[in-house]
Motif scaffolding. Structure first.
Motif, PDB file in Angstrom:
ATOM      1  N   CYS A  69      16.077 -21.229  27.392  1.00  0.00           N
ATOM      2  CA  CYS A  69      15.871 -22.667  27.592  1.00  0.00           C
ATOM      3  C   CYS A  69      16.808 -23.454  26.688  1.00  0.00           C
ATOM      4  O   CYS A  69      17.196 -23.009  25.621  1.00  0.00           O
ATOM      5  CB  CYS A  69      14.428 -23.063  27.281  1.00  0.00           C
ATOM      6  SG  CYS A  69      13.208 -22.411  28.418  1.00  0.00           S
ATOM      7  N   LYS A  70      17.126 -24.646  27.155  1.00  0.00           N
ATOM      8  CA  LYS A  70      17.967 -25.560  26.384  1.00  0.00           C
ATOM      9  C   LYS A  70      17.140 -26.806  26.068  1.00  0.00           C
ATOM     10  O   LYS A  70      16.484 -27.371  26.948  1.00  0.00           O
ATOM     11  CB  LYS A  70      19.194 -25.942  27.214  1.00  0.00           C
ATOM     12  CG  LYS A  70      20.113 -26.928  26.539  1.00  0.00           C
ATOM     13  CD  LYS A  70      21.292 -27.262  27.444  1.00  0.00           C
ATOM     14  CE  LYS A  70      22.173 -28.305  26.783  1.00  0.00           C
ATOM     15  NZ  LYS A  70      23.288 -28.694  27.630  1.00  0.00           N
ATOM     16  N   ILE A 128      16.789 -30.483  25.728  1.00  0.00           N
ATOM     17  CA  ILE A 128      17.570 -31.615  26.224  1.00  0.00           C
ATOM     18  C   ILE A 128      17.142 -32.943  25.601  1.00  0.00           C
ATOM     19  O   ILE A 128      17.856 -33.929  25.700  1.00  0.00           O
ATOM     20  CB  ILE A 128      17.522 -31.707  27.768  1.00  0.00           C
ATOM     21  CG1 ILE A 128      16.097 -31.880  28.278  1.00  0.00           C
ATOM     22  CG2 ILE A 128      18.189 -30.491  28.393  1.00  0.00           C
ATOM     23  CD1 ILE A 128      16.008 -32.201  29.749  1.00  0.00           C
ATOM     24  N   ASP A 129      15.965 -32.952  24.953  1.00  0.00           N
ATOM     25  CA  ASP A 129      15.509 -34.176  24.284  1.00  0.00           C
ATOM     26  C   ASP A 129      14.510 -33.812  23.198  1.00  0.00           C
ATOM     27  O   ASP A 129      13.649 -32.958  23.403  1.00  0.00           O
ATOM     28  CB  ASP A 129      14.860 -35.126  25.300  1.00  0.00           C
ATOM     29  CG  ASP A 129      14.621 -36.526  24.748  1.00  0.00           C
ATOM     30  OD1 ASP A 129      15.203 -36.872  23.695  1.00  0.00           O
ATOM     31  OD2 ASP A 129      13.845 -37.271  25.374  1.00  0.00           O
ATOM     32  N   ASN A 155       7.532 -31.173  27.068  1.00  0.00           N
ATOM     33  CA  ASN A 155       7.013 -30.024  27.805  1.00  0.00           C
ATOM     34  C   ASN A 155       7.018 -28.763  26.949  1.00  0.00           C
ATOM     35  O   ASN A 155       6.744 -27.669  27.432  1.00  0.00           O
ATOM     36  CB  ASN A 155       7.769 -29.803  29.113  1.00  0.00           C
ATOM     37  CG  ASN A 155       9.222 -29.432  28.914  1.00  0.00           C
ATOM     38  OD1 ASN A 155       9.724 -29.399  27.799  1.00  0.00           O
ATOM     39  ND2 ASN A 155       9.907 -29.164  30.018  1.00  0.00           N
ATOM     40  N   VAL A 203      11.718 -31.685  25.006  1.00  0.00           N
ATOM     41  CA  VAL A 203      11.823 -31.449  26.443  1.00  0.00           C
ATOM     42  C   VAL A 203      12.852 -30.345  26.613  1.00  0.00           C
ATOM     43  O   VAL A 203      13.954 -30.428  26.066  1.00  0.00           O
ATOM     44  CB  VAL A 203      12.252 -32.720  27.200  1.00  0.00           C
ATOM     45  CG1 VAL A 203      12.457 -32.428  28.675  1.00  0.00           C
ATOM     46  CG2 VAL A 203      11.230 -33.836  27.001  1.00  0.00           C
ATOM     47  N   VAL A 204      12.465 -29.296  27.324  1.00  0.00           N
ATOM     48  CA  VAL A 204      13.375 -28.174  27.564  1.00  0.00           C
ATOM     49  C   VAL A 204      13.574 -27.987  29.060  1.00  0.00           C
ATOM     50  O   VAL A 204      12.746 -28.390  29.873  1.00  0.00           O
ATOM     51  CB  VAL A 204      12.865 -26.857  26.929  1.00  0.00           C
ATOM     52  CG1 VAL A 204      12.757 -26.978  25.424  1.00  0.00           C
ATOM     53  CG2 VAL A 204      11.543 -26.426  27.522  1.00  0.00           C
ATOM     54  N   GLU A 205      14.705 -27.354  29.392  1.00  0.00           N
ATOM     55  CA  GLU A 205      14.934 -26.942  30.774  1.00  0.00           C
ATOM     56  C   GLU A 205      15.537 -25.543  30.724  1.00  0.00           C
ATOM     57  O   GLU A 205      16.164 -25.152  29.732  1.00  0.00           O
ATOM     58  CB  GLU A 205      15.847 -27.916  31.522  1.00  0.00           C
ATOM     59  CG  GLU A 205      17.232 -28.021  30.989  1.00  0.00           C
ATOM     60  CD  GLU A 205      18.091 -29.028  31.748  1.00  0.00           C
ATOM     61  OE1 GLU A 205      19.323 -28.885  31.676  1.00  0.00           O
ATOM     62  OE2 GLU A 205      17.551 -29.951  32.377  1.00  0.00           O
ATOM     63  N   LYS A 206      15.305 -24.789  31.789  1.00  0.00           N
ATOM     64  CA  LYS A 206      15.853 -23.432  31.860  1.00  0.00           C
ATOM     65  C   LYS A 206      17.367 -23.490  31.921  1.00  0.00           C
ATOM     66  O   LYS A 206      17.936 -24.353  32.576  1.00  0.00           O
ATOM     67  CB  LYS A 206      15.313 -22.717  33.100  1.00  0.00           C
ATOM     68  CG  LYS A 206      13.822 -22.494  33.034  1.00  0.00           C
ATOM     69  CD  LYS A 206      13.515 -21.031  33.202  1.00  0.00           C
ATOM     70  CE  LYS A 206      12.029 -20.863  33.242  1.00  0.00           C
ATOM     71  NZ  LYS A 206      11.552 -19.941  32.270  1.00  0.00           N
ATOM     72  N   GLU A 207      18.000 -22.563  31.209  1.00  0.00           N
ATOM     73  CA  GLU A 207      19.454 -22.474  31.252  1.00  0.00           C
ATOM     74  C   GLU A 207      19.869 -21.814  32.540  1.00  0.00           C
ATOM     75  O   GLU A 207      19.210 -20.928  33.064  1.00  0.00           O
ATOM     76  CB  GLU A 207      19.976 -21.672  30.052  1.00  0.00           C
ATOM     77  CG  GLU A 207      19.774 -22.380  28.741  1.00  0.00           C
ATOM     78  CD  GLU A 207      20.325 -21.604  27.559  1.00  0.00           C
ATOM     79  OE1 GLU A 207      20.884 -22.264  26.675  1.00  0.00           O
ATOM     80  OE2 GLU A 207      20.190 -20.378  27.540  1.00  0.00           O
TER      81      GLU A 207
END
Length: 107
Positions: free
Chosen positions: A12-13, A15-16, A75, A102-106
């Motif tokens: 995960c990255k 992002i905020d 999240n 806040v993370v999102e999948k790489e």
């Protein structure tokens, strides 16, 4: 809600960063529990009444941490830790804290 004790989440990255987030609970053991625990302390070993109380309190602190992180729009929580202290003779404060992100999948 992802909750980790590490700075990053593998795969995960971040992002905020929303900021620091807490879940605080103060609990007191009732008189009956204190008497039973006091008697058990005379013979040594685990004091199950206090173990159960602190375990439940930590779960409640994490639940409050999650609720507060969600209210911030996060999240995930990184660098989650617990802290505890005594308040008076029969109260314990448990704090779960970390950084709401806040993370999102790489890809």
């Amino acid at each position: 809600m992802l909750i980790v004790t590490t700075e990053n989440i593998k795969g995960c990255k971040i992002i905020d960063v929303k900021g620091q987030v807490f879940g605080v609970v103060v609990r007191s053991r009732g008189l009956g529990g204190n008497i039973v625990a006091g008697l058990r302390s005379l013979v040594g070993g685990e004091i199950h009444e206090y173990t159960a109380l602190l375990e439940d309190t930590r779960k409640q602190a994490v639940d409050r941490l999650v609720k507060n992180a969600q209210a911030m729009g996060a999240n995930a929580v990184v660098m989650m830790r617990f802290d505890s202290s005594e308040i008076g003779k029969n109260m314990s404060e448990i704090v779960a804290f970390g950084t709401a992100v806040v993370v999102e999948k790489e890809a």
